[in-house]
Design an enzyme around this catalytic site. Sequence first.
Site, PDB file in Angstrom:
ATOM      1  N   GLY B 177       0.075  -3.169  28.886  1.00 38.55           N
ATOM      2  CA  GLY B 177       1.520  -3.007  29.085  1.00 38.55           C
ATOM      3  C   GLY B 177       1.892  -1.599  29.523  1.00 38.55           C
ATOM      4  CG  ASP B 178       0.718   2.115  27.381  1.00 33.52           C
ATOM      5  OD1 ASP B 178       1.850   1.842  26.944  1.00 33.52           O
ATOM      6  OD2 ASP B 178      -0.139   2.719  26.715  1.00 33.52           O
TER       7      ASP B 178
END
Lengths: 413, 408
Positions: B177-178
Amino acid sequence: MSQGLLSGYRALDLTDHKGFVCGKILAALGIDVMKIEKPGGDPDRNIPPFYQDRKDPENSLYWAAFNTDKRSITLDIQSPQGQEIFKKLVKNVDFVLESHEPGFLDDLGLGYQSLCDINPRIILTSITPFGQTGPYAHYKGSELIVSAMGGVLLTNGDPDRPPVREGPDSNYFQSNAAAAAGTVLAHLYREKTGQGQHVDVSQQEVAASRSPSNLLVWMFDKKLIHRSGNIRNVGARSTRQFWPCKDGAVFWMFAGGRERASVNQALAQWMREVNFESPFLNISYWEAFDVIGLPKETINLYQESIGRFFMKFTKKELAEEGVKRGVETCMANNPADILEYVQLRERHFWIDLEDPDGQKTLTNPKHFFLCNHTENYVRRRAPRIGENNDDVYINELGLTSMDVAVLKEAGVI
Amino acid sequence: MSITNNQALTDIKVLDFGWGLVGSITGKYLGDFGAQVIRVESSKRMDMPRMNPMLSMSSAKNPDDKPWFTHLNTSKYSLRLNLKHPKAKEVVERLIRWADVINENFSPGTLTKLGFDYEFAKAIKPQIIMVSGSVYGQTGPHANRGGIDGNGAALSGYLDATGWPDRGPVIPNVPYGDVLVPLISITAVAAALDYRRRTGEGQYIDSSMLEICTHQMTPALLDLVANNNLQTRNGNRVIHAAPHAVFPCLGDDQWIAIAVFTDDEWNHFCRIMGNPSWTKAPEFATLESRKQNEDELEERVSQWTRNHSAEEVMKTMQASGVPAGIVQSMQDLYEHDPQLKDRGFLVDLEHPVIGIFGHPAPPFKLSETPAQVRTSPCFGEHTRYICTEFLGMTDNMFNALEQQGVFE
């Protein structure tokens, strides 16, 4: 406030499954995305799972998932007549999205240069496994292949087994988000200067760009990160982050330092209250506790004990009680948990869209982000094959129903 | 820091409170495509990638010897500013007046506590566009929970779906997700800039890692809702291809990924293996039968791949149109891969402390306005320059604030 950030713009979408999501994101921003399918339907309507397990091009849930809000027209762009119609459509749109092998559109006389001649403002976005140029440009790819070639796959999995893929089609998804970003940036420039451009997304590059820290460990220290199961491998700080419990698993980062002192103390307190014996309970000064510098055996001892403790509970117990106690255990949701998850419900993340039979509705994710002055979200189910042929060919392009019938007869639409 | 003016974001000014990965990368992409980005930093709260001595060349103390931070923060200016200082407001107000876009990923509520939230910014500049990145989103009962990449992966169902069916899930050794949230956030920011151009209206954008990651689970969610089928981990296998797996090759930890979807691909695949007799058996004749005998299929294929190098298998397979790829290591990416090299995946930039080294280019190429990636700033490198050149402070004003400790 019923419009999206980019309502009023239009796109033609020639992608296969590698590039469905880009158009989905753009459609959620309000762009009118017209999916162009081969007469008879897009071959990727054969990707499972199927609605009620009935295998039919109208029932692919993979297709339904990633083509929401699009309109569908059928058109054979490999036929000369189809190409003429496509060129007419290009005059009145802002974007063309595609995921064909590089050169395919050029051979049809529909490459970037040709599109530019018709509409110099056009933005062409190409999403391919290896990009438009280079020695592998014509290589075939898939989610698994681009994950492998991008360096994501090798480090994922258990040390005693082959590398294992990420469950969902993650590298596809990431590269489609990259394509959407490139498309909208190009659009900004176009609105300023009148100049369109070609956006080139290599799915391998997107995967490769996900690992800056792993890449640096090789570049500077000539070390490779290896598969490590449920431990996130970050060198000396590597600890376990993922823990099985009675009925699933939880995410919980085992770390020390001042920032984690209260979390660790809360876990120890919990262990103590239920009379669970653990070497973890021998630690008295949590502010000073750190895993960095500890021998591996000691870290393992702690982890083994914490692992046994978590096994006593269900994932819901760990998530609810853990958070109440400040342990910050986080549930690894499965699809059923996701649908029930209170945070998503409270943020109105779900929208009911008509099912393929038009009888019931199916719960779908709604927004990619929230915005205060515009509405950017999924509104309509994915289209049926050629559902909007009349809209587009008759109402917008000005053909007669006779023309359409003739083109249908000729297999063009 | 010379920027030519034919970039997608030329003339766009970004006030960047981003940190960690999500915030840093969001600001970085905007900078790489031509925006002027002022990254706000403070010694009171050093960014983790500035401090993490992950590499042997990095020290615990020097904020400027971290290639990781550098990768995450190209094409920015750095302003040292202690946001908790009582006089910080004077600087922040000037920054907001200067900016078109504010990027931040503090824990939800932090900017409100500091007094610099969207309402504050909007009062100063009604057309401001602000993007907030977080794990859970800015609202809802869990908004205030802490979280990192792994939380987003766990909550969105990504982790439960990843691994072998007979074992627990595995956690990927790369961010998920980063690196995804920044791509959605810049899409939203660019769209909001165009909306502002047309309507004069600003925008507040709330990007949640949980929600963005959940979107990719949609086929599995629909399978549950429509068919009551709860999908879980399935190793490398997918329903509509076989073989679809990773096979061992000559050498230590060398693997080839092969994905055979169509009959045509299967026929070429068999031919390349020399058409061994087992491939003609009814157990392997159709996709359906191959799926039923997949364990044996994979074992048979392994026996063949084991005697070949991964590169050789990839090249022969691809020459016949069979999807196959080396399971590449970071060494392969950095030293061998001719495709990445040809396309300029890494851009060499000179950093004053670290020297010249490769930085990944943004993961999409624009033909007319290519990214112009510039090296990342040293800690607080442009503090005086920003205040006097961009924010219109006189030297005296700057000196007075500096003496009071605002720029710590």
